[in-house]
Write an enzyme that holds these catalytic residues in place. Structure first.
Site, short mmCIF file in Angstrom:
data_model
loop_
_atom_site.label_atom_id
_atom_site.label_comp_id
_atom_site.label_asym_id
_atom_site.label_seq_id
_atom_site.Cartn_x
_atom_site.Cartn_y
_atom_site.Cartn_z
N HIS A 58 -37.53 25.02 -13.51
CA HIS A 58 -38.47 25.23 -14.31
C HIS A 58 -39.88 24.95 -13.66
CE1 HIS A 58 -37.95 20.99 -14.87
NE2 HIS A 58 -39.11 20.82 -15.41
N ASP A 59 -39.91 24.05 -12.66
CA ASP A 59 -41.14 23.62 -11.94
C ASP A 59 -41.28 24.05 -10.53
OD1 ASP A 59 -42.39 22.37 -13.84
OD2 ASP A 59 -41.77 20.46 -13.48
N LYS A 105 -44.24 24.69 -8.44
CA LYS A 105 -45.25 23.58 -7.80
C LYS A 105 -45.11 23.65 -6.15
CE LYS A 105 -45.03 20.29 -11.78
NZ LYS A 105 -44.46 19.20 -12.35
N HIS A 149 -41.66 28.00 -20.01
CA HIS A 149 -41.29 26.63 -20.49
C HIS A 149 -42.57 25.87 -21.01
CE1 HIS A 149 -42.44 25.64 -16.36
NE2 HIS A 149 -42.52 24.50 -16.52
N HIS A 150 -43.68 26.52 -20.77
CA HIS A 150 -44.98 25.85 -21.31
C HIS A 150 -45.61 26.72 -22.53
CE1 HIS A 150 -45.76 22.49 -18.69
NE2 HIS A 150 -45.26 23.23 -17.87
N ASP A 175 -38.31 18.94 -21.29
CA ASP A 175 -39.39 18.74 -20.31
C ASP A 175 -40.46 17.84 -20.94
OD1 ASP A 175 -40.86 18.88 -18.07
OD2 ASP A 175 -42.09 20.89 -18.78
#
Length: 367
Positions: A219-220, A223, A278-279, A307
């Site tokens: 999900h991240d 980054k 996911h945001h 999250d």
């Protein structure tokens, strides 16, 4: 090579007449009673094309021969033509019950007997050949299924390795991400399990949950592309910096798409959904696409709650952790954005499980 016929009759004349009728087409074996017939069957059952069987014989009669054939399950491959002076319906019915293919009463017509034998032999020959083909095809299909299963398992292992590698890369960039990824996977598993049990309309299966949980580790992943001065900033981000940080959703999708050829289609699709969405928030106020309601993929909705919960109960360089009770209420009250009412109900029911997992993982007892 001629097919073999076994003639079983205690009357020699009957055996000779039947031999004379059939010897041009078949190799004939004779048995004068049931005991001899059984011995010949045990020795030659793979070669015998048909048995011509009398019923009334001394010592071992035709019924015993039929029962023997049934015990060995040979009546499926060897047809039996009963030739008997018995004419009652009961006798005929019992014979067919024991697996007899045809019944001819004595005295018999030579031409009719020969024709019936030929028909039965041809029919069973075709049937047996067909069964062998089906058996062979079944074995081939099982082998192909095994190979496909092995290929699918290899692909799943590759998918897991890709996820692990990408997750490890994120971990090297953001010291918090490694533990965060493990906790998010655990929370996602709990929440998805409740969603599967309580809301069958979601169509979740254990296999899908496994993929969602694995893919949640990405999900991240975007980054990786965020500059260190923003990703590792020991303070709150400015509005401009936050906009750059938000781009980790779309940048992560670019990374996933670049490895598209190595993915199982389902893993790739779900990983993409989670990474990008996911945001998002249920009221449409999330990012990057401002999706609302059930337009947000279920996989992303599940990971989103996991999250947010972990972000609340974990300490960050720019904030202290919230208590588990406070984090629970903040999510239910909509202080972290709105979520699906159904998934919030699942979250409510899984409160104790979330808290137990948070305690274990924050204490370092679970890797």
């Amino acid at each position: 090579m001629q097919k073999k016929v076994l003639i079983v009759d205690d009357v020699e004349m009957n055996r000779e007449i039947l031999t004379m009728i059939l010897e041009d087409e078949y190799s004939v074996m004779q048995a004068e009673d049931g005991e001899q017939a059984i011995r010949l069957l045990e020795a030659h059952h793979d070669e015998i094309a048909v048995v011509l069987l009398d019923l009334i014989m001394p010592k071992t009669d035709g019924y015993e021969v039929l029962r023997f054939l049934n015990t060995k399950k040979w009546t499926d491959q060897i047809p039996v033509l009963v030739i008997s002076g018995e004419s009652s319906v009961e006798v005929e019915r019992e014979c067919f019950t024991l697996g007899v293919s045809d019944f001819v009463r004595k005295p018999f017509d030579n031409v009719m007997v020969k024709k019936r034998v030929m028909n039965i032999v041809d029919l069973f020959s075709y049937k047996n050949e067909l069964e062998l083909k089906v058996e062979k095809q079944t074995k081939e299909l099982k082998h192909q299924y095994f190979l496909l299963h092995e290929q699918a398992e290899t692909l799943r292992r590759n998918n897991r390795q890709i996820i692990d590698v990408l997750g490890a890369v994120v971990e090297t960039r953001d010291l918090e991400s490694g533990e965060h990824i493990m906790r998010v996977k655990g929370f996602t598993q709990i929440l998805a399990q409740h969603a599967m049990e309580d809301y069958p309309e979601y169509g979740l299966t254990p296999e899908q949950i496994e993929i969602i949980v694995m893919a949640s580790a990405l999900h991240d992943v975007g980054k990786i592309a965020i500059p260190d001065n923003i990703l590792l900033k020991p303070a709150r981000l400015t509005d401009e910096e936050f906009e750059i940080m938000k781009s980790h959703t779309t940048r992560g999708c670019e990374i996933i798409q670049k490895t598209k050829g190595a993915w199982d289609e389902n893993y790739g699709k779900i990983s993409y959904e989670i990474c990008r969405h996911h945001h998002e928030r249920y009221d449409g106020r999330g990012y990057p696409d401002k999706l609302a309601g059930e337009d947000i993929p279920l996989s992303a909705q599940l990971v989103s709650i996991a999250d947010v919960y972990d972000a609340l109960v974990s300490e960050r360089v720019y904030k202290k952790s919230f208590s588990k009770d406070d984090a629970f209420q903040m999510i239910l009250n909509g202080e972290c954005g709105t979520f699906s009412p159904k998934l919030l109900e699942c979250f409510r029911k899984s409160k104790a499980e979330f808290e137990a997992l948070a305690d274990l993982q924050h204490s370092g007892e679970v890797e």
